[in-house]
Design a protein around this motif. Sequence first.
Motif, PDB file in Angstrom:
ATOM      1  N   HIS A   1       0.660  -1.130  -0.075  1.00 39.57           N
ATOM      2  CA  HIS A   1       0.181   0.080   0.005  1.00 39.57           C
ATOM      3  C   HIS A   1       0.900   1.273   0.152  1.00 39.57           C
ATOM      4  O   HIS A   1       0.359   2.169  -0.582  1.00 39.57           O
ATOM      5  N   SER A   2       2.051   1.059   0.687  1.00 45.84           N
ATOM      6  CA  SER A   2       2.916   2.387   0.642  1.00 45.84           C
ATOM      7  C   SER A   2       3.613   2.770  -0.462  1.00 45.84           C
ATOM      8  O   SER A   2       3.860   3.930  -0.881  1.00 45.84           O
ATOM      9  N   GLY A   3       3.736   1.771  -1.490  1.00 45.84           N
ATOM     10  CA  GLY A   3       4.243   2.023  -2.921  1.00 45.84           C
ATOM     11  C   GLY A   3       5.617   1.841  -2.886  1.00 45.84           C
ATOM     12  O   GLY A   3       6.338   2.135  -3.951  1.00 45.84           O
ATOM     13  N   VAL A   4       6.413   1.326  -1.774  1.00 42.42           N
ATOM     14  CA  VAL A   4       7.897   1.393  -1.611  1.00 42.42           C
ATOM     15  C   VAL A   4       8.139   0.240  -2.354  1.00 42.42           C
ATOM     16  O   VAL A   4       9.534  -0.021  -2.738  1.00 42.42           O
ATOM     17  N   ILE A   5       7.637  -0.786  -2.476  1.00 39.06           N
ATOM     18  CA  ILE A   5       7.905  -1.957  -3.249  1.00 39.06           C
ATOM     19  C   ILE A   5       6.670  -2.898  -4.042  1.00 39.06           C
ATOM     20  O   ILE A   5       5.464  -2.525  -3.788  1.00 39.06           O
ATOM     21  N   SER A   6       6.924  -3.392  -5.198  1.00 39.69           N
ATOM     22  CA  SER A   6       6.090  -4.247  -5.738  1.00 39.69           C
ATOM     23  C   SER A   6       5.864  -5.506  -5.115  1.00 39.69           C
ATOM     24  O   SER A   6       6.932  -5.878  -4.425  1.00 39.69           O
ATOM     25  N   SER A   7       4.843  -6.540  -5.398  1.00 36.18           N
ATOM     26  CA  SER A   7       4.339  -7.470  -4.813  1.00 36.18           C
ATOM     27  C   SER A   7       5.715  -8.567  -5.488  1.00 36.18           C
ATOM     28  O   SER A   7       6.151  -9.479  -4.908  1.00 36.18           O
ATOM     29  N   ALA A   8       5.878  -8.459  -6.902  1.00 35.69           N
ATOM     30  CA  ALA A   8       6.916  -9.249  -7.500  1.00 35.69           C
ATOM     31  C   ALA A   8       8.225  -9.147  -6.977  1.00 35.69           C
ATOM     32  O   ALA A   8       9.125 -10.087  -6.495  1.00 35.69           O
ATOM     33  N   ARG A   9       8.593  -7.815  -6.702  1.00 35.15           N
ATOM     34  CA  ARG A   9       9.756  -7.506  -6.191  1.00 35.15           C
ATOM     35  C   ARG A   9      10.092  -8.080  -4.671  1.00 35.15           C
ATOM     36  O   ARG A   9      11.144  -8.648  -4.453  1.00 35.15           O
ATOM     37  N   LEU A  10       9.059  -8.079  -3.737  1.00 33.28           N
ATOM     38  CA  LEU A  10       8.932  -8.365  -2.506  1.00 33.28           C
ATOM     39  C   LEU A  10       9.139  -9.971  -2.685  1.00 33.28           C
ATOM     40  O   LEU A  10       9.997 -10.480  -1.591  1.00 33.28           O
ATOM     41  N   ARG A  11       8.703 -10.647  -3.320  1.00 35.28           N
ATOM     42  CA  ARG A  11       8.780 -12.074  -3.498  1.00 35.28           C
ATOM     43  C   ARG A  11      10.151 -12.409  -3.647  1.00 35.28           C
ATOM     44  O   ARG A  11      10.586 -13.311  -3.157  1.00 35.28           O
ATOM     45  N   VAL A  12      10.884 -11.938  -4.697  1.00 36.44           N
ATOM     46  CA  VAL A  12      12.454 -12.064  -4.802  1.00 36.44           C
ATOM     47  C   VAL A  12      13.000 -11.854  -3.679  1.00 36.44           C
ATOM     48  O   VAL A  12      14.039 -12.451  -3.060  1.00 36.44           O
ATOM     49  N   LEU A  13      12.987 -10.657  -2.877  1.00 34.31           N
ATOM     50  CA  LEU A  13      13.690 -10.276  -1.924  1.00 34.31           C
ATOM     51  C   LEU A  13      13.568 -11.431  -0.529  1.00 34.31           C
ATOM     52  O   LEU A  13      14.598 -11.802   0.013  1.00 34.31           O
ATOM     53  N   LEU A  14      12.186 -11.820  -0.535  1.00 38.04           N
ATOM     54  CA  LEU A  14      11.935 -12.757   0.670  1.00 38.04           C
ATOM     55  C   LEU A  14      12.825 -14.262   0.269  1.00 38.04           C
ATOM     56  O   LEU A  14      13.346 -14.760   1.337  1.00 38.04           O
ATOM     57  N   ALA A  15      12.625 -14.473  -0.998  1.00 41.55           N
ATOM     58  CA  ALA A  15      13.404 -15.544  -1.380  1.00 41.55           C
ATOM     59  C   ALA A  15      15.061 -15.630  -1.099  1.00 41.55           C
ATOM     60  O   ALA A  15      15.585 -16.674  -0.918  1.00 41.55           O
ATOM     61  N   SER A  16      15.702 -14.455  -1.148  1.00 39.59           N
ATOM     62  CA  SER A  16      16.946 -14.186  -1.003  1.00 39.59           C
ATOM     63  C   SER A  16      17.186 -13.604   0.432  1.00 39.59           C
ATOM     64  O   SER A  16      18.337 -13.104   0.687  1.00 39.59           O
ATOM     65  N   ASN A  17      16.329 -13.397   1.407  1.00 45.25           N
ATOM     66  CA  ASN A  17      16.518 -12.988   2.609  1.00 45.25           C
ATOM     67  C   ASN A  17      17.096 -11.596   2.610  1.00 45.25           C
ATOM     68  O   ASN A  17      17.756 -11.003   3.471  1.00 45.25           O
ATOM     69  N   GLN A  18      16.483 -10.897   1.732  1.00 41.30           N
ATOM     70  CA  GLN A  18      16.722  -9.171   1.463  1.00 41.30           C
ATOM     71  C   GLN A  18      15.687  -8.391   2.297  1.00 41.30           C
ATOM     72  O   GLN A  18      15.846  -7.159   2.104  1.00 41.30           O
ATOM     73  N   ALA A  19      14.958  -9.133   3.051  1.00 39.76           N
ATOM     74  CA  ALA A  19      13.860  -8.293   3.500  1.00 39.76           C
ATOM     75  C   ALA A  19      13.759  -8.681   5.204  1.00 39.76           C
ATOM     76  O   ALA A  19      13.852  -9.943   5.309  1.00 39.76           O
ATOM     77  N   ARG A  20      13.828  -7.717   6.030  1.00 37.78           N
ATOM     78  CA  ARG A  20      13.936  -7.918   7.456  1.00 37.78           C
ATOM     79  C   ARG A  20      12.925  -7.275   8.239  1.00 37.78           C
ATOM     80  O   ARG A  20      12.427  -6.147   7.793  1.00 37.78           O
ATOM     81  N   HIS A  21      12.422  -7.552   9.340  1.00 32.50           N
ATOM     82  CA  HIS A  21      11.599  -7.028  10.067  1.00 32.50           C
ATOM     83  C   HIS A  21      11.993  -6.958  11.581  1.00 32.50           C
ATOM     84  O   HIS A  21      12.314  -7.961  12.206  1.00 32.50           O
ATOM     85  N   ASN A  22      12.486  -5.446  11.999  1.00 33.35           N
ATOM     86  CA  ASN A  22      12.900  -5.305  13.393  1.00 33.35           C
ATOM     87  C   ASN A  22      14.262  -6.341  13.765  1.00 33.35           C
ATOM     88  O   ASN A  22      14.070  -6.942  14.807  1.00 33.35           O
ATOM     89  N   GLY A  23      14.959  -6.313  12.731  1.00 34.65           N
ATOM     90  CA  GLY A  23      16.167  -6.946  12.706  1.00 34.65           C
ATOM     91  C   GLY A  23      16.186  -8.615  12.587  1.00 34.65           C
ATOM     92  O   GLY A  23      17.163  -9.289  12.716  1.00 34.65           O
TER      93      GLY A  23
END
Length: 354
Positions: A36-58
């Motif tokens: 909703h914020s527009g900082v990332i697309s759903s497709a790109r988020l899937r890629v980052l999750l697969a490569s552990n490049q998205a984190r939450h509170n460390g």
Amino acid sequence: MVERTAGVGRLKVPPQTVLPDVTAASPMTLRDLLLHSGVISSARLRVLLASNQARHNGGPFDGSTQPRRGDQVQIEGQPYRVVSGGGCGRLQIEAEQSSVRPITGQVRVHAGFHKCMTEFTKRVYRHTCRNPLLRGGSFEHYFHRLDAFYNHCERHTVCSVSGNAIDLDRFADIRVVRFIRDPRDLLVSAYHYHRRAAESWCTLKDPTDLDWRIVNGAVPQGLRHGESLTEFLNRVPLQQGLAAELEFRRHHFDSMRAWPASDPRVRLFRYEDVLGNEGAVFREIAGFFGLAIWTRPLMTYLARRYAASARGGKQDHIRNAAGGQWREHFGPEMRRRFNAQYGDLLERYGYPES
């Protein structure tokens, strides 16, 4: 040839991002908030999750978590913070600090405006840049989030951002394609689009400018307490609705003024000149961006294909692609008001006043 090490593998990318329904009655997940914020697309988020490049509170990123104010999210090493949004306890994502360093990598960007062929151009770029067609290629659309664009633009073969003027002097190697449209037709097109609640942010009650970061919109003053933009546009007469769209577009029209009038790093195309000439325009864009020679016939084909499907009415995103619609919609007072505030844009971009 433009190459990038951060590719998208063989992931099949959908034609466009579908934003989550963000209502007060539906608590938002962390994944929904990011989209909703527009900082990332759903497709790109899937890629980052697969490569552990998205984190939450460390720690690991769990998209189903309900976010809380103050939470930190890291995207490709860049920190973002969950902050208060508008009414009804809504939240938003803000960059903790948008990068101010010089951007030394090669950047190729499409800069457009809401209701100026955005979905069409995204489809052409996305299908050109995806693997295995373009080795190491990727495309990302940053909606109107200039902070996210600055943070991540170097990672993509081509990226796009709307409704903002880019600080060209921050880049060592940048080329920008700009799509512009008669700003009066932008108002008319957006009026009909927002009136039917085509995107979820249109239905937010008591919105604030922070709620609308994804579109860089300014909230019109006439909205009543507890009212959404769509409800407002369906309540008031046409001329009042167009006046509200003029308020909504304030940041966009300011950005039209902020771009340099002439710069070799920027290529400008008018919407009215692109219509019916999409293949030749995108062939020129491929050359200007310095993409591989073989992408020129590919982009020519894709532009013709997707433009034809749009003109054939196969996409709900498009109501009427014709130019000059404002003449049938603007009353005398609306014409006077627009010319007083933004008449200089008509002269600058070659549009007749009447």
